[in-house]
Design an enzyme around this catalytic site. Sequence first.
Site, PDB file in Angstrom:
ATOM      1  N   HIS A 198       0.844  -1.209   0.000  1.00 45.73           N
ATOM      2  CA  HIS A 198       0.000   0.000   0.000  1.00 45.73           C
ATOM      3  C   HIS A 198       0.876   1.255   0.000  1.00 45.73           C
ATOM      4  O   HIS A 198       0.574   2.236  -0.680  1.00 45.73           O
ATOM      5  CB  HIS A 198      -0.865   0.067   1.270  1.00 45.73           C
ATOM      6  CG  HIS A 198      -1.892  -1.011   1.406  1.00 45.73           C
ATOM      7  ND1 HIS A 198      -1.871  -1.911   2.435  1.00 45.73           N
ATOM      8  CD2 HIS A 198      -2.996  -1.316   0.667  1.00 45.73           C
ATOM      9  CE1 HIS A 198      -2.924  -2.726   2.330  1.00 45.73           C
ATOM     10  NE2 HIS A 198      -3.609  -2.388   1.264  1.00 45.73           N
TER      11      HIS A 198
ATOM     12  N   ASP B   3      -3.655  -7.109  -7.541  1.00 46.89           N
ATOM     13  CA  ASP B   3      -5.039  -7.485  -7.843  1.00 46.89           C
ATOM     14  C   ASP B   3      -5.281  -7.211  -9.329  1.00 46.89           C
ATOM     15  O   ASP B   3      -5.982  -6.259  -9.693  1.00 46.89           O
ATOM     16  CB  ASP B   3      -5.999  -6.690  -6.957  1.00 46.89           C
ATOM     17  CG  ASP B   3      -5.766  -6.988  -5.490  1.00 46.89           C
ATOM     18  OD1 ASP B   3      -6.364  -7.929  -4.972  1.00 46.89           O
ATOM     19  OD2 ASP B   3      -4.937  -6.290  -4.859  1.00 46.89           O
TER      20      ASP B   3
ATOM     21  N   GLN C 212      -8.888  -7.144 -10.674  1.00 47.86           N
ATOM     22  CA  GLN C 212      -9.561  -5.945 -10.172  1.00 47.86           C
ATOM     23  C   GLN C 212      -9.180  -4.725 -11.012  1.00 47.86           C
ATOM     24  O   GLN C 212     -10.019  -3.910 -11.397  1.00 47.86           O
ATOM     25  CB  GLN C 212      -9.163  -5.735  -8.708  1.00 47.86           C
ATOM     26  CG  GLN C 212      -9.566  -4.397  -8.128  1.00 47.86           C
ATOM     27  CD  GLN C 212      -9.265  -4.324  -6.642  1.00 47.86           C
ATOM     28  OE1 GLN C 212      -9.970  -4.900  -5.850  1.00 47.86           O
ATOM     29  NE2 GLN C 212      -8.220  -3.610  -6.280  1.00 47.86           N
TER      30      GLN C 212
HETATM   31  P1  AMP Z   1      -6.529  -3.759  -0.371  1.00 44.38           P
HETATM   32  O1  AMP Z   1      -6.357  -2.963   0.870  1.00 44.38           O
HETATM   33  O2  AMP Z   1      -6.031  -5.171  -0.263  1.00 44.38           O
HETATM   34  O3  AMP Z   1      -7.905  -3.643  -0.966  1.00 44.38           O
HETATM   35  O4  AMP Z   1      -5.565  -3.105  -1.445  1.00 44.38           O
HETATM   36  C1  AMP Z   1      -5.629  -1.736  -1.757  1.00 44.38           C
HETATM   37  C2  AMP Z   1      -4.766  -1.467  -2.953  1.00 44.38           C
HETATM   38  O5  AMP Z   1      -3.416  -1.826  -2.662  1.00 44.38           O
HETATM   39  C3  AMP Z   1      -5.167  -2.280  -4.189  1.00 44.38           C
HETATM   40  O6  AMP Z   1      -5.043  -1.466  -5.345  1.00 44.38           O
HETATM   41  C4  AMP Z   1      -4.175  -3.390  -4.203  1.00 44.38           C
HETATM   42  O7  AMP Z   1      -3.929  -3.929  -5.483  1.00 44.38           O
HETATM   43  C5  AMP Z   1      -2.943  -2.693  -3.665  1.00 44.38           C
HETATM   44  N1  AMP Z   1      -2.020  -3.672  -3.101  1.00 44.38           N
HETATM   45  C6  AMP Z   1      -2.248  -4.541  -2.090  1.00 44.38           C
HETATM   46  N2  AMP Z   1      -1.176  -5.335  -1.911  1.00 44.38           N
HETATM   47  C7  AMP Z   1      -0.253  -4.964  -2.845  1.00 44.38           C
HETATM   48  C8  AMP Z   1       1.050  -5.412  -3.188  1.00 44.38           C
HETATM   49  N3  AMP Z   1       1.626  -6.416  -2.553  1.00 44.38           N
HETATM   50  N4  AMP Z   1       1.683  -4.778  -4.195  1.00 44.38           N
HETATM   51  C9  AMP Z   1       1.099  -3.769  -4.852  1.00 44.38           C
HETATM   52  N5  AMP Z   1      -0.128  -3.304  -4.594  1.00 44.38           N
HETATM   53  C10 AMP Z   1      -0.797  -3.894  -3.602  1.00 44.38           C
END
Ligand code: AMP
Length: 282
Positions: A38, A153, A156
């Site tokens: 994040h 994702d 997504q």
């Molecule tokens: P989430 O809180 O899991 O819904 O993720 C929020 C955003 O952070 C989304 O756009 C995810 O794709 C991105 N994200 C989560 N984990 C990662 C990661 N390991 N690398 C890059 N982006 C991430």
Amino acid sequence: MSLILNNISNVKEQVSQWKKQGLSVGLVPTMGALHHGHKTLIEKACTECDKVIVSIFVNPTQFGPNEDFNKYPRTLETDATICESVGVDAIFAPSASEMYPDMNTYTKVMPPEFYQNKLCGKSRPGHFDGVAVVVLKLFNITQADKAYFGLKDAQQLMIIEKMVTDLNISIKIVKCPLIRDEDGLATSSRNKYLSASERKNALCLNKILQKIKILYKEGETSTNKVKQEALKLLSGGVEIEYLDFYKTSNFKETSTLEQNTLVAIAAKVNNVRLIDNIILEN
Ligand code: AMP
């Protein structure tokens, strides 16, 4: 100190003040329990936009009835400290009732079946409808110029880009690379659920992907062959849900590896569902 806003009206008011000053606004939608992955999105937003809003909302409409909505980690205080350290201007942390005053009767957004009937969409019916509606709401509430999403994702991201195109939304979607911890595990809020030994087993997901990358570099192009070979690296206690191959250009499944093929994996490690992927390069 990053401002914490819980109400939609306060966000709208703040953004309209910024816009009057001619400032650009970046949005990083998250479900909180912020980690290094994040943080890279947030840092990118802070370098590219005058003002940055991080939304932290565990969105009930994207969880299935038997999924981890209730136990999903909620760590607003720590998240606020991380946001503060990067220079975020505002955190939008609404309640479920603020976002969905009537949970039984709200307007739905349904991404096309073609984008949903694969990868995570197969085992999580309705998940991407929930993602699409909350993301569209966040775009409308924040009126952001740019929104930042991670390639972690991948499905997504494809669905959101399609929604932005199809619904003529005036926002630029910025794709950010997938981030891993030092041991190779893709960073995820759900990694918190793993014990040390489960985490060790989970490392095979990245090892499988890296093996496929190596086989491709060596000249192998059959998805069946690389899948068969790479799955020999599967650790005990890891139950594969899918290991699939898609062309990023048209999101169609492919049996031939080539540049820009998305290799995506999902697995359960003691009931913790993890996803990971790579995009092949020449
Ligand atoms: P989430 O809180 O899991 O819904 O993720 C929020 C955003 O952070 C989304 O756009 C995810 O794709 C991105 N994200 C989560 N984990 C990662 C990661 N390991 N690398 C890059 N982006 C991430």
